[in-house]
Write a protein that holds these residues in place. Structure first.
Motif, PDB file in Angstrom:
ATOM      1  N   SER A  69      12.266  45.632  -6.320  1.00 47.00           N
ATOM      2  CA  SER A  69      13.433  45.689  -5.427  1.00 47.00           C
ATOM      3  C   SER A  69      14.450  46.722  -5.891  1.00 47.00           C
ATOM      4  CB  SER A  69      14.111  44.317  -5.344  1.00 47.00           C
ATOM      5  OG  SER A  69      13.275  43.394  -4.702  1.00 47.00           O
ATOM      6  N   GLU A  70      14.710  46.750  -7.201  1.00 40.79           N
ATOM      7  CA  GLU A  70      15.670  47.729  -7.723  1.00 40.79           C
ATOM      8  C   GLU A  70      15.153  49.153  -7.567  1.00 40.79           C
ATOM      9  OE1 GLU A  70      18.231  47.721 -11.234  1.00 40.79           O
ATOM     10  OE2 GLU A  70      17.822  45.574 -11.378  1.00 40.79           O
ATOM     11  N   LEU A  71      13.864  49.337  -7.833  1.00 46.67           N
ATOM     12  CA  LEU A  71      13.263  50.661  -7.654  1.00 46.67           C
ATOM     13  C   LEU A  71      13.409  51.127  -6.208  1.00 46.67           C
ATOM     14  CD1 LEU A  71       9.854  50.770  -9.579  1.00 46.67           C
ATOM     15  CD2 LEU A  71      11.748  52.387  -9.800  1.00 46.67           C
ATOM     16  N   LEU A  72      13.064  50.254  -5.266  1.00 49.27           N
ATOM     17  CA  LEU A  72      13.121  50.623  -3.856  1.00 49.27           C
ATOM     18  C   LEU A  72      14.545  50.906  -3.395  1.00 49.27           C
ATOM     19  CD1 LEU A  72      10.591  48.291  -2.037  1.00 49.27           C
ATOM     20  CD2 LEU A  72      10.541  50.776  -2.150  1.00 49.27           C
ATOM     21  N   GLY A  73      15.498  50.092  -3.857  1.00 46.75           N
ATOM     22  CA  GLY A  73      16.895  50.286  -3.468  1.00 46.75           C
ATOM     23  C   GLY A  73      17.403  51.662  -3.865  1.00 46.75           C
ATOM     24  N   GLY A  74      17.118  52.054  -5.096  1.00 49.90           N
ATOM     25  CA  GLY A  74      17.531  53.382  -5.551  1.00 49.90           C
ATOM     26  C   GLY A  74      16.754  54.488  -4.872  1.00 49.90           C
ATOM     27  N   LEU A  75      15.487  54.221  -4.604  1.00 49.52           N
ATOM     28  CA  LEU A  75      14.638  55.228  -3.984  1.00 49.52           C
ATOM     29  C   LEU A  75      15.083  55.552  -2.571  1.00 49.52           C
ATOM     30  CD1 LEU A  75      12.147  57.009  -3.733  1.00 49.52           C
ATOM     31  CD2 LEU A  75      10.818  54.958  -3.217  1.00 49.52           C
ATOM     32  N   LEU A  76      15.418  54.544  -1.782  1.00 47.87           N
ATOM     33  CA  LEU A  76      15.781  54.803  -0.393  1.00 47.87           C
ATOM     34  C   LEU A  76      17.007  55.695  -0.318  1.00 47.87           C
ATOM     35  CD1 LEU A  76      15.116  54.332   2.556  1.00 47.87           C
ATOM     36  CD2 LEU A  76      16.622  52.349   2.515  1.00 47.87           C
ATOM     37  N   GLU A  77      17.972  55.446  -1.187  1.00 46.07           N
ATOM     38  CA  GLU A  77      19.186  56.284  -1.175  1.00 46.07           C
ATOM     39  C   GLU A  77      18.842  57.721  -1.525  1.00 46.07           C
ATOM     40  OE1 GLU A  77      22.651  57.456  -0.200  1.00 46.07           O
ATOM     41  OE2 GLU A  77      22.029  55.382   0.125  1.00 46.07           O
ATOM     42  N   THR A  78      17.965  57.912  -2.511  1.00 41.79           N
ATOM     43  CA  THR A  78      17.516  59.254  -2.878  1.00 41.79           C
ATOM     44  C   THR A  78      16.775  59.903  -1.724  1.00 41.79           C
ATOM     45  OG1 THR A  78      17.316  58.619  -5.200  1.00 41.79           O
ATOM     46  CG2 THR A  78      16.066  60.551  -4.500  1.00 41.79           C
ATOM     47  N   TRP A  79      15.955  59.112  -1.047  1.00 45.40           N
ATOM     48  CA  TRP A  79      15.084  59.624   0.009  1.00 45.40           C
ATOM     49  C   TRP A  79      15.869  60.111   1.220  1.00 45.40           C
ATOM     50  CZ3 TRP A  79      11.167  60.697  -2.447  1.00 45.40           C
ATOM     51  CH2 TRP A  79       9.947  61.012  -1.839  1.00 45.40           C
ATOM     52  N   ILE A  80      16.986  59.436   1.522  1.00 42.32           N
ATOM     53  CA  ILE A  80      17.739  59.821   2.720  1.00 42.32           C
ATOM     54  C   ILE A  80      18.866  60.810   2.421  1.00 42.32           C
ATOM     55  CG2 ILE A  80      17.166  57.684   3.920  1.00 42.32           C
ATOM     56  CD1 ILE A  80      19.942  56.644   3.316  1.00 42.32           C
ATOM     57  N   ALA A  81      19.115  61.084   1.146  1.00 41.35           N
ATOM     58  CA  ALA A  81      20.208  61.992   0.786  1.00 41.35           C
ATOM     59  C   ALA A  81      20.105  63.357   1.473  1.00 41.35           C
ATOM     60  CB  ALA A  81      20.285  62.160  -0.732  1.00 41.35           C
ATOM     61  N   PRO A  82      18.916  63.989   1.554  1.00 38.44           N
ATOM     62  CA  PRO A  82      18.856  65.295   2.230  1.00 38.44           C
ATOM     63  C   PRO A  82      19.259  65.227   3.701  1.00 38.44           C
ATOM     64  CG  PRO A  82      16.918  64.982   0.867  1.00 38.44           C
ATOM     65  CD  PRO A  82      17.631  63.663   0.907  1.00 38.44           C
ATOM     66  N   LEU A  83      18.976  64.113   4.372  1.00 38.81           N
ATOM     67  CA  LEU A  83      19.375  63.983   5.773  1.00 38.81           C
ATOM     68  C   LEU A  83      20.888  63.858   5.889  1.00 38.81           C
ATOM     69  CD1 LEU A  83      18.466  63.860   8.707  1.00 38.81           C
ATOM     70  CD2 LEU A  83      18.170  61.370   8.444  1.00 38.81           C
ATOM     71  N   ARG A  84      21.512  63.157   4.943  1.00 41.52           N
ATOM     72  CA  ARG A  84      22.975  63.039   4.948  1.00 41.52           C
ATOM     73  C   ARG A  84      23.626  64.419   4.880  1.00 41.52           C
ATOM     74  NH1 ARG A  84      24.448  57.841   4.430  1.00 41.52           N
ATOM     75  NH2 ARG A  84      23.256  56.468   3.067  1.00 41.52           N
ATOM     76  N   GLU A  85      22.964  65.351   4.188  1.00 39.61           N
ATOM     77  CA  GLU A  85      23.545  66.674   3.956  1.00 39.61           C
ATOM     78  C   GLU A  85      23.390  67.613   5.146  1.00 39.61           C
ATOM     79  OE1 GLU A  85      21.787  68.006   0.298  1.00 39.61           O
ATOM     80  OE2 GLU A  85      22.484  66.236  -0.793  1.00 39.61           O
ATOM     81  N   LEU A  86      22.608  67.232   6.153  1.00 37.66           N
ATOM     82  CA  LEU A  86      22.482  68.067   7.347  1.00 37.66           C
ATOM     83  C   LEU A  86      23.844  68.106   8.049  1.00 37.66           C
ATOM     84  CD1 LEU A  86      19.498  68.293   9.686  1.00 37.66           C
ATOM     85  CD2 LEU A  86      21.731  67.970  10.722  1.00 37.66           C
ATOM     86  N   SER A  87      24.415  69.311   8.168  1.00 37.30           N
ATOM     87  CA  SER A  87      25.808  69.445   8.604  1.00 37.30           C
ATOM     88  C   SER A  87      25.934  70.021  10.011  1.00 37.30           C
ATOM     89  CB  SER A  87      26.554  70.357   7.626  1.00 37.30           C
ATOM     90  OG  SER A  87      27.845  70.669   8.117  1.00 37.30           O
TER      91      SER A  87
END
Length: 200
Positions: free
Chosen positions: A65-83
């Motif tokens: 669960s902890e691995l997945l929680g941190g992973l999802l945030e890492t995984w979506i970070a590039p989409l957050r940066e689309l400006s």
């Protein structure tokens, strides 16, 4: 649930042991999945005893669960940066390149995430339906606005995002297949070839 006490700062050795557990668990989970993985396998891979693992975590599910929680945030970070303020083509290509680089540098994480989705995402269901959906909808509106303004060709923005995911993560999740098809001579340059192709 993690046994790490949130009210007490971890020592350097405790932080190092937790990192070793996560690193080993990532190997085991990405190969065996949650069901196939055991605490014994994680202990062996980390070089720690099973008792040491249990000191930090209530069980393999807590580590997962902890691995997945941190992973999802890492995984979506590039989409957050689309400006919305950026040049549309460059923003889309930058997003694609970041996702492809993640497939190159984080194949285990990609396979872990894919495995969780394939098993119905029981640990990610709420995050997927709330946080991820909200972010994708927000960025889809940005892409749709670019198309409406004539800055890019008309396109379904959600399916564009899905296409970026599938075209980039394929190189992590199906790397064995990619290498088998390309052969030894071309496999070493597969990510460079993929970037050139996807950019075109």
């Amino acid at each position: 649930m993690s046994r790490a006490r949130s009210t007490r700062k971890l020592t350097r050795i405790q932080r190092e042991k937790r990192r070793a557990i996560f690193e080993a668990a990532l190997d085991v989970f990405s190969e065996q999945g949650l069901r196939g993985a055991t605490l014994e396998q994680i202990a062996t891979a980390s070089g720690l005893s099973k008792q040491n693992i249990i000191y930090y975590f209530d069980g393999k599910e807590a580590i997962y669960s902890e691995l997945l929680g941190g992973l999802l945030e890492t995984w979506i970070a590039p989409l957050r940066e689309l400006s919305a303020e950026g040049e549309p083509l460059e923003e889309i290509l930058t997003y694609m390149r970041r996702k492809l680089e993640m497939s190159r540098s984080m194949p285990r994480e990609s396979r872990l995430f894919a495995t969780e989705i394939l098993r119905g995402a029981p640990l990610l269901d709420e995050i997927l339906h709330d946080g991820l959906r909200k972010l994708v909808d927000e960025k889809a509106q940005v892409i749709a606005a670019w198309a409406a303004a004539g800055r890019i060709a008309p396109i379904d923005p959600h399916h564009l995002i899905f296409s970026v995911w599938s075209m980039t993560q394929h190189y992590a999740d199906f790397d064995l297949q990619v290498c088998a098809v390309l052969g030894e001579a071309r496999s070493a340059g597969r990510f460079g070839e993929a970037e050139a192709f996807l950019t075109t």
